[in-house]
Write an enzyme that holds these catalytic residues in place. Structure first.
Site, PDB file in Angstrom:
ATOM      1  N   LEU A   8       0.821  -1.222   0.000  1.00 14.57           N
ATOM      2  CA  LEU A   8       0.000   0.000   0.000  1.00 14.57           C
ATOM      3  C   LEU A   8       0.852   1.269   0.000  1.00 14.57           C
ATOM      4  O   LEU A   8       0.957   1.973  -1.003  1.00 14.57           O
ATOM      5  CB  LEU A   8      -0.941  -0.028   1.215  1.00 14.57           C
ATOM      6  N   LYS A 144       7.370  -8.054   7.257  1.00 14.39           N
ATOM      7  CA  LYS A 144       8.340  -8.015   6.159  1.00 14.39           C
ATOM      8  C   LYS A 144       9.720  -7.731   6.758  1.00 14.39           C
ATOM      9  O   LYS A 144       9.791  -6.935   7.695  1.00 14.39           O
ATOM     10  CB  LYS A 144       7.967  -6.883   5.173  1.00 14.39           C
TER      11      LYS A 144
HETATM   12  P1  B16 Z   1       0.837   1.262  10.586  1.00 14.06           P
HETATM   13  P2  B16 Z   1       3.231  -0.937   3.585  1.00 14.06           P
HETATM   14  C1  B16 Z   1       3.908  -0.004   6.022  1.00 14.06           C
HETATM   15  O1  B16 Z   1       2.989  -0.073   4.956  1.00 14.06           O
HETATM   16  C2  B16 Z   1       4.718   1.287   5.969  1.00 14.06           C
HETATM   17  O2  B16 Z   1       5.544   1.303   4.805  1.00 14.06           O
HETATM   18  C3  B16 Z   1       5.582   1.419   7.197  1.00 14.06           C
HETATM   19  O3  B16 Z   1       6.286   2.641   7.164  1.00 14.06           O
HETATM   20  C4  B16 Z   1       4.683   1.357   8.444  1.00 14.06           C
HETATM   21  O4  B16 Z   1       5.467   1.404   9.613  1.00 14.06           O
HETATM   22  C5  B16 Z   1       3.867   0.052   8.402  1.00 14.06           C
HETATM   23  O5  B16 Z   1       3.111   0.001   7.205  1.00 14.06           O
HETATM   24  C6  B16 Z   1       2.914  -0.045   9.575  1.00 14.06           C
HETATM   25  O6  B16 Z   1       1.906   0.915   9.435  1.00 14.06           O
HETATM   26  O7  B16 Z   1       1.588   1.955  11.671  1.00 14.06           O
HETATM   27  O8  B16 Z   1      -0.157   2.132   9.859  1.00 14.06           O
HETATM   28  O9  B16 Z   1       0.237  -0.044  11.035  1.00 14.06           O
HETATM   29  O10 B16 Z   1       4.373  -0.277   2.860  1.00 14.06           O
HETATM   30  O11 B16 Z   1       3.527  -2.369   4.015  1.00 14.06           O
HETATM   31  O12 B16 Z   1       1.917  -0.799   2.885  1.00 14.06           O
HETATM   32 MG    MG Z   2       5.398   0.155   0.868  1.00 15.76          MG
END
Ligand code: B16
Ligand code: MG
Length: 220
Positions: A8, A144
């Site tokens: 995302l 990841k």
């Molecule tokens: P949240 P993705 C990730 O989204 C972000 O790239 C990362 O920076 C963030 O810490 C992580 O989601 C968790 O997000 O705090 O909103 O749960 O790139 O895997 O879509």
């Molecule tokens: Mg990303």
């Protein structure tokens, strides 16, 4: 190719800037410290808690568990507030056409984001209806670069990971797709050369090239 597993942040919308701005603000407020730009790549695609570990390690700061939980919650509050203004105009170039093309070709679409705010963001972007499944990052054991979230996203579609492509903008995310056995599509610079196929920006993504990549690199 039967399914596509979408990251995302950084692929569908550029929310990465809001994530890092929220971390910077938090660190300034609590520790009067600055974060260098290079730390942004290290936290991309990485879960909220793992990101906080990376940041505190960088600063050489240790905090008790209670404070750690409070800091993570405060960062999320600031981040969600920043998402208030998010709308369809924030969808990255080329993504809507790409989603339409996948639909037209009967490819199932699943979300493989590390973000617990994924459903909220899709809603704000008006994209929820495109998604046949959304993997829940709260339910996977390892974030990841472990493959778990991509495996969960493929299984939620009832499709083998080998029959899927994954699209990612982060180093950790491309590693995760490769470990899941799907074909990896990277969106970004040379740091993503471990992707099976790399595009410089989302505007360059297109169904035909992605299909060719799947044909060339799938592990079936
Ligand atoms: P949240 P993705 C990730 O989204 C972000 O790239 C990362 O920076 C963030 O810490 C992580 O989601 C968790 O997000 O705090 O909103 O749960 O790139 O895997 O879509
Ligand atoms: Mg990303």
């Amino acid at each position: 190719m039967k399914g596509v597993l979408f990251d995302l942040d950084g692929v569908i919308a550029d929310t990465a800037v809001y994530h890092f701005a929220a971390w910077r603000h938090l660190v300034k407020k609590h520790f009067n410290a600055e974060l260098p730009d290079k730390l942004e790549e290290k936290t991309k695609g990485v879960s909220r808690e793992d990101s906080l570990h990376i940041i505190l390690d960088f600063l050489g700061i240790q905090v008790p568990q209670e404070k750690f939980t409070a800091l993570a919650a405060e960062k999320n509050q600031a981040y969600v507030k920043a998402l208030d203004a998010l709308s369809e105009k924030d969808i990255l170039p080329g993504i809507k056409d790409l989603l339409d093309d996948f639909k037209k070709h009967n490819i199932k679409i699943s979300l493989a984001s590390a973000s617990k705010n994924g459903p909220l963001i899709l809603e704000k972007l008006g994209l929820t209806d495109y998604f046949d499944a959304i993997a829940d990052p709260a339910k996977v054991t390892a974030g990841k670069p472990a493959p778990d979230i991509f495996l969960a996203a493929a299984f939620a579609l009832n499709i083998s990971p080998y029959d899927c492509v994954g699209i990612e903008d982060s180093v950790a995310g491309v590693k995760a797709i490769n470990s899941a056995g799907s074909v990896s599509i990277g969106v970004g610079g040379d740091e993503l050369n471990h992707a099976d196929k790399r595009f410089n920006s989302t505007a360059d993504l297109n169904y035909q090239d992605i299909l060719e990549a799947w044909k060339a690199y799938n592990h079936n």
